[in-house]
Design a protein around this motif. Structure first.
Motif, PDB file in Angstrom:
ATOM      1  N   CYS A 194       0.821  -1.211   0.000  1.00  0.00           N
ATOM      2  CA  CYS A 194       0.000   0.000   0.000  1.00  0.00           C
ATOM      3  C   CYS A 194       0.851   1.256   0.000  1.00  0.00           C
ATOM      4  CB  CYS A 194      -0.935   0.013   1.200  1.00  0.00           C
ATOM      5  SG  CYS A 194      -2.125  -1.344   1.195  1.00  0.00           S
ATOM      6  N   GLN A 199      -1.295   2.269  -3.842  1.00  0.00           N
ATOM      7  CA  GLN A 199      -2.469   3.141  -3.712  1.00  0.00           C
ATOM      8  C   GLN A 199      -3.072   3.450  -5.078  1.00  0.00           C
ATOM      9  OE1 GLN A 199      -3.782   4.067  -0.765  1.00  0.00           O
ATOM     10  NE2 GLN A 199      -2.134   3.321   0.556  1.00  0.00           N
ATOM     11  N   GLN A 203      -6.804   2.439  -6.710  1.00  0.00           N
ATOM     12  CA  GLN A 203      -7.722   3.388  -7.346  1.00  0.00           C
ATOM     13  C   GLN A 203      -7.986   2.984  -8.801  1.00  0.00           C
ATOM     14  OE1 GLN A 203      -8.251   7.198  -6.451  1.00  0.00           O
ATOM     15  NE2 GLN A 203      -7.733   6.947  -4.298  1.00  0.00           N
ATOM     16  N   ALA A 215      -6.557  -4.754   0.246  1.00  0.00           N
ATOM     17  CA  ALA A 215      -5.197  -4.213   0.294  1.00  0.00           C
ATOM     18  C   ALA A 215      -4.432  -4.835   1.452  1.00  0.00           C
ATOM     19  CB  ALA A 215      -5.246  -2.698   0.455  1.00  0.00           C
ATOM     20  N   ARG A 222      -0.260   3.346   5.898  1.00  0.00           N
ATOM     21  CA  ARG A 222      -0.561   2.957   4.521  1.00  0.00           C
ATOM     22  C   ARG A 222      -1.914   2.257   4.444  1.00  0.00           C
ATOM     23  NH1 ARG A 222       4.927   0.719   1.580  1.00  0.00           N
ATOM     24  NH2 ARG A 222       6.203   2.587   1.865  1.00  0.00           N
ATOM     25  N   MET A 225      -4.603   4.866   4.704  1.00  0.00           N
ATOM     26  CA  MET A 225      -4.816   5.580   3.445  1.00  0.00           C
ATOM     27  C   MET A 225      -5.568   4.708   2.447  1.00  0.00           C
ATOM     28  SD  MET A 225      -2.035   7.358   0.855  1.00  0.00           S
ATOM     29  CE  MET A 225      -1.742   8.805   1.883  1.00  0.00           C
ATOM     30  N   ALA A 226      -5.239   3.416   2.395  1.00  0.00           N
ATOM     31  CA  ALA A 226      -5.933   2.517   1.472  1.00  0.00           C
ATOM     32  C   ALA A 226      -7.413   2.417   1.798  1.00  0.00           C
ATOM     33  CB  ALA A 226      -5.290   1.133   1.509  1.00  0.00           C
ATOM     34  N   ASN A 229      -8.827   6.704   1.683  1.00  0.00           N
ATOM     35  CA  ASN A 229      -8.746   7.408   0.399  1.00  0.00           C
ATOM     36  C   ASN A 229      -9.058   6.512  -0.789  1.00  0.00           C
ATOM     37  OD1 ASN A 229      -6.604   8.906   2.277  1.00  0.00           O
ATOM     38  ND2 ASN A 229      -7.348  10.374   0.764  1.00  0.00           N
ATOM     39  N   SER A 230      -8.741   5.227  -0.654  1.00  0.00           N
ATOM     40  CA  SER A 230      -8.898   4.329  -1.797  1.00  0.00           C
ATOM     41  C   SER A 230     -10.003   3.301  -1.608  1.00  0.00           C
ATOM     42  CB  SER A 230      -7.556   3.628  -2.082  1.00  0.00           C
ATOM     43  OG  SER A 230      -6.554   4.589  -2.355  1.00  0.00           O
ATOM     44  N   THR A 234      -8.859  -3.868   4.127  1.00  0.00           N
ATOM     45  CA  THR A 234      -7.427  -3.937   4.429  1.00  0.00           C
ATOM     46  C   THR A 234      -7.101  -5.122   5.335  1.00  0.00           C
ATOM     47  OG1 THR A 234      -7.650  -2.437   6.328  1.00  0.00           O
ATOM     48  CG2 THR A 234      -7.137  -1.446   4.173  1.00  0.00           C
ATOM     49  N   ILE A 360      -1.761  11.411  -2.267  1.00  0.00           N
ATOM     50  CA  ILE A 360      -0.687  10.511  -1.836  1.00  0.00           C
ATOM     51  C   ILE A 360       0.406  11.251  -1.076  1.00  0.00           C
ATOM     52  CG2 ILE A 360       0.833  10.685  -3.853  1.00  0.00           C
ATOM     53  CD1 ILE A 360      -0.233   7.386  -2.293  1.00  0.00           C
TER      54      ILE A 360
END
Length: 391
Positions: A194, A199, A203, A215, A222, A225-226, A229-230, A234, A360
């Motif tokens: 990630c 990332q 997306q 992810a 990380r 964020m995955a 934002n994505s 996880t 990012i």
């Protein structure tokens, strides 16, 4: 000019170098306004990539303003704002004609190095090993750009550096990673790693019709964020007690993910911390091959008849589970990114607001701070995921 220079394992410095000049009619010189540290730059920093030389200028994610224009350049003029792809392509060889731009026959000035190591020479790459030409890189105040009518893309008015900079490498790399996975609508995609490429692979998997993205990493920032934002599910592989395969199987009704993307590469961490430390030390002294933990996990986890895409970078050799790869009927697709193929369509996605790649960025610093930022990025201090340098 000031430029970040490689002097050996763990030793990069901002030194003074001569300003680049036009050498061929097809060159331009740009004043670099933004440049980034890539995960594959850390492979140089950690001493894992062969054929580096003390004094090499590194960096391959630059953009800037055209300062000088060769007499043969027709697409660019002084003052144009451009993003420069990390791969250098001539635009007219057999491979470029097939849009396989990272395999260009004519831009690696030292092809004999790569032919000996790989059998054939890929394209030249800015700021990387002498396997890919030893061409001065973009973590510098100025950059000479060969074949300027083939590489750089002009930036439309109204877009910031931060929105478009990653067209130089990691956005197209993540997108090609997802494209190579051959995702069909509604399928489940698992992404190992990630970091920045991972990332963008996540997306891009959504853009290409994935129904579900899982992810996998071990760094909380990380994974956060995955998820945030994505929009991925996880897994922290260090928290599943070596049972990643079983967990992925349970999450997919026993079949495994349809498509797997390995966005980690040669410095993958294994489930055993002690083994990883030993392998890392051996790899750093060139007594151990590249670490293939993530790739082998993907091979074991991927459903029968599925596809594994490997944008993760490898430099030498490694142990791969060929038996499972063959007997499960898996497809493995790899390669450096054919960046020029993706520049226009991905720029359109940025212009339309479908994606803002600036999500990012976690750290921005002047070029003078680059040595410190390499350590911060490598050691994942201060929740560092992506560093942008401002020469």
């Amino acid at each position: 000019m000031k430029a970040l220079t490689w002097h050996g394992q763990g030793d990069v410095r901002v030194d003074t170098h001569p300003d680049p000049e036009i050498e061929e009619p097809t060159d331009v010189v740009i004043k670099v306004t933004s440049t980034a540290i890539c995960g594959s730059d850390l492979h140089l920093f950690d001493g894992f990539v062969p054929m580096m030389k003390s004094g090499d200028i590194i960096g391959h994610e630059p953009m800037g303003i055209v300062e000088e224009v060769g007499s043969g350049v027709t697409r660019l003029k002084k003052g144009d704002r451009v993003v420069v792809p990390f791969t250098i392509s001539c635009g007219h060889c057999w491979f470029c004609d097939q849009t396989l731009f990272s395999l260009c026959d004519n831009t690696n000035p030292k092809p004999e190095n790569a032919r000996q190591a790989m059998g054939h020479a890929p394209a030249g790459i800015y700021g990387y090993s002498h396997l890919t030409g030893g061409i001065p890189g973009g973590q510098a105040e100025y950059l000479r750009v060969p074949h300027a009518d083939v590489g750089p893309i002009k930036v439309p008015d109204g877009l910031t550096d931060e929105q478009v900079l990653f067209l130089s490498d990691i956005f197209p790399t993540g997108y090609m990673g997802a494209e190579n996975a051959e995702i069909q609508p509604g399928e489940t995609v698992a992404v190992w790693g990630c970091g920045p490429v991972g990332q963008f692979a996540i997306q891009s998997a959504w853009m290409l019709g994935a129904g579900r993205v899982i992810a996998i990493d071990r760094e909380p920032e990380r994974l956060r964020m995955a998820a945030e934002n994505s929009k991925a599910e996880t897994i922290n592989f260090e928290e599943v007690d070596g049972k990643l395969h079983e967990l992925l199987s349970d999450m997919t009704d026993g079949r495994g993910p349809d498509r797997c993307i390995e966005a980690v590469g040669m410095e993958a961490h294994g489930a055993s911390a002690a083994k990883t430390i030993v392998d890392k030390a051996a790899q750093a002294t060139h007594t151990q091959s590249d670490r293939t933990y993530a790739l082998n996990q993907a091979i074991m986890a991927c459903r029968k008849g599925g596809t594994i895409s490997m944008p993760g970078v490898y430099a030498q050799s490694g142990s791969v589970k060929l038996g499972p790869l063959m007997n499960k009927g898996l497809t493995l697709k790899t390669g450096q990114t054919h960046v020029q193929r993706y520049l226009e369509p991905l720029m359109q996605k940025i212009e339309s607001g479908e994606i803002d790649p600036s999500f990012i960025i976690t750290h921005t610093a002047p070029l003078a701070d680059a040595p410190k930022m390499y350590e911060t990025f490598r050691d994942k201090k201060d929740d560092c995921i992506k560093v942008v340098l401002k020469p």
